[in-house]
Design a protein around this motif. Structure first.
Motif, short mmCIF file in Angstrom:
data_model
loop_
_atom_site.label_atom_id
_atom_site.label_comp_id
_atom_site.label_asym_id
_atom_site.label_seq_id
_atom_site.Cartn_x
_atom_site.Cartn_y
_atom_site.Cartn_z
N ASP A 1 8.86 3.70 3.43
CA ASP A 1 7.44 4.01 3.60
C ASP A 1 6.78 4.12 2.22
OD1 ASP A 1 7.90 6.53 2.56
OD2 ASP A 1 7.80 7.56 4.49
N THR A 2 5.48 4.45 2.19
CA THR A 2 4.75 4.44 0.91
C THR A 2 5.31 5.48 -0.07
OG1 THR A 2 3.12 5.75 2.09
CG2 THR A 2 2.50 3.49 1.55
N ARG B 1 -1.25 -5.73 3.21
CA ARG B 1 -2.06 -4.51 3.34
C ARG B 1 -2.77 -4.58 4.68
NH1 ARG B 1 -2.34 -2.43 -1.86
NH2 ARG B 1 -1.95 -4.00 -3.44
#
Ligand SMILES: Cc1cc2nc3c(=O)[nH]c(=O)nc-3n(C[C@H](O)[C@H](O)[C@H](O)COP(=O)(O)OP(=O)(O)OC[C@H]3O[C@@H](n4cnc5c(N)ncnc54)[C@H](O)[C@@H]3O)c2cc1C
Length: 384
Positions: free
Chosen positions: A66-67, A299
């Protein structure tokens, strides 16, 4: 080693790649389909909620980040047919206004270059290909269509009919959810779908769900102009020195890297893996990845943006296949919330063994209630 040359290479066999492969197969073009998955096994576990939901039998073992760099196991699978192997087969058209600029609560969705009328003839063909059952003329937001649905609407079972009637009484416009099923309700012996309670989220053991493997890939497997390579993960797209075209497609097959060339390359690996492949293929000409001059590839990823509500009822629901109701009355919002809210559909069945995976918070209080109440949550006896 000389790369093998094709007219078209299609990467991925899901809703996008599988459908395109079917359509092009009859053009006579020499087509190579590269699919990283294999055929999903037909086995009893297809219909086990424990296996499918709690043990995630058909999800990849891959770990993504994840980010914040935290790893997680994504709820996705790599199979011939892609995610349509487990989808709910609710097959709806977008509405005309969806192609215009739409104001959402969180921001503006820009106007599309293509409009509904450009897609309309293709929706007809897609509905035919995917055995879509439906009834037009009831959904208040329905876009115009040049042909009727190819198959009659899937009927509501008694409790769902009762709910649909109640929704109509309060002024809503429930309609039969358009569904891609191999179902003949006049003579059930003619088709594979048995209207069971393990459809949405499950692979279909009887192959009664119209998915990209059953409806698109299987019918073209014996064509001499089509080559399907499974367990063939595309790892990189190599461009020509000018950077203007894909010179070679690199795939990992049996632990070896093989190369293929073609006039046209279609990347249909799903939203996330298509972006990952384009970014992974970066080179001197395209330092931010291929087709990424906008910097937006990978994105703004879309996701099933949905909320599920489960209602406890003291009235026993004996319906077996209950995913038949749809409401679009709030699609474009309402007075107190003038933004799009999408469709309301009933979920597939909520089985007891699904709850620990799907709604652990909901399950905790359920452990304190009687098994009878748990059965009511499932709509039916808790077992699939
Ligand atoms: C549980 C569930 C229920 C759903 N229900 C519905 C529904 O009712 N109605 C609806 O319209 N949609 C539904 N969806 C969404 C729908 O399944 C997806 O939108 C659709 O499958 C996306 O199609 P795709 O071709 O873009 O990707 P996918 O179907 O994901 O296919 C991508 C394919 O590419 C392959 N692949 C990936 N990377 C590579 C690589 N590097 N090399 C080679 N092959 C690769 C994958 O193995 C896969 O076969 C559901 C999804 C899920 C998970």
């Amino acid at each position: 080693m000389t790369a093998q040359h094709y007219d078209v290479i299609i990467i991925g066999t899901g809703a996008g790649g599988g459908t395109l492969a079917y359509r092009l197969a009859f053009s006579g073009k020499k087509i190579l389909i590269l699919e990283r998955g294999t055929f999903l096994p037909i086995e009893k576990e297809n219909w086990s909620a424990l296996e499918v939901y709690q043990r995630e039998r058909y999800h990849t073992q891959e770990r993504w980040h994840d980010t914040n760099g935290k790893t997680f196991r994504p709820a996705t699978g790599y199979w011939v047919g892609g995610n349509t192997k487990v989808y709910g087969a609710a097959l709806l058209r977008l509405r005309e206004r969806d192609f215009e600029q739409v104001e959402h609560k969180e921001g503006i969705s820009p106007e599309w270059a293509l409009k509904y009328r450009d897609f309309e003839p293709y929706y007809d063909r897609a509905e035919e290909l995917y055995d879509v059952h439906g009834q037009s003329g009831i959904d208040p937001t329905e876009p115009p269509r040049s042909l009727p649905y190819p198959y009659p609407a899937v009927r509501h079972e008694p409790r769902m009919q009762e709910l649909a009637n109640l929704l109509t009484q309060v002024g809503l416009h429930p309609f039969n959810l358009p569904l891609g099923l191999k179902l003949n309700e006049v003579d059930r012996s003619l088709e594979n779908c048995i209207r069971c309670n393990t459809c949405d989220g499950f692979p279909c053991l009887t192959r009664g769900k119209a998915d990209a493997e059953v409806n698109c890939i299987q019918p073209i497997r014996d064509r001499t102009n089509v080559t399907l390579l499974v367990a063939a993960k595309v790892t990189r797209l190599h461009t020509s020195p000018s950077g203007r075209e894909i010179a070679r497609v690199e795939a990992e097959i049996d632990g070896e890297h093989q190369f293929f060339t073609s006039d046209i390359v279609v990347v249909a690996c799903g939203a996330i893996n298509s972006a990952a492949l384009l970014l992974r293929s970066r080179n001197d000409r395209h330092p931010s990845g291929l087709a990424n001059s906008s910097g937006q590839v990978g994105r703004n990823l879309m996701k099933h943006n949905c909320t599920a509500m489960v209602q406890l009822s003291t009235k026993l629901n004996s319906d077996v296949y209950q995913k038949t109701i749809c409401i679009s009355d709030f699609y474009w919002g309402e007075l107190s919330f003038p933004y799009p809210m999408g469709l309301v559909q009933n979920t597939g069945n909520v089985l007891a063994d699904m709850l620990p995976a799907e709604a652990p918070a909901l399950l905790a209080p359920l452990f304190n209630v009687s098994s009878t109440a748990q059965k009511i949550v499932g709509g039916r006896a808790g077992k699939p």
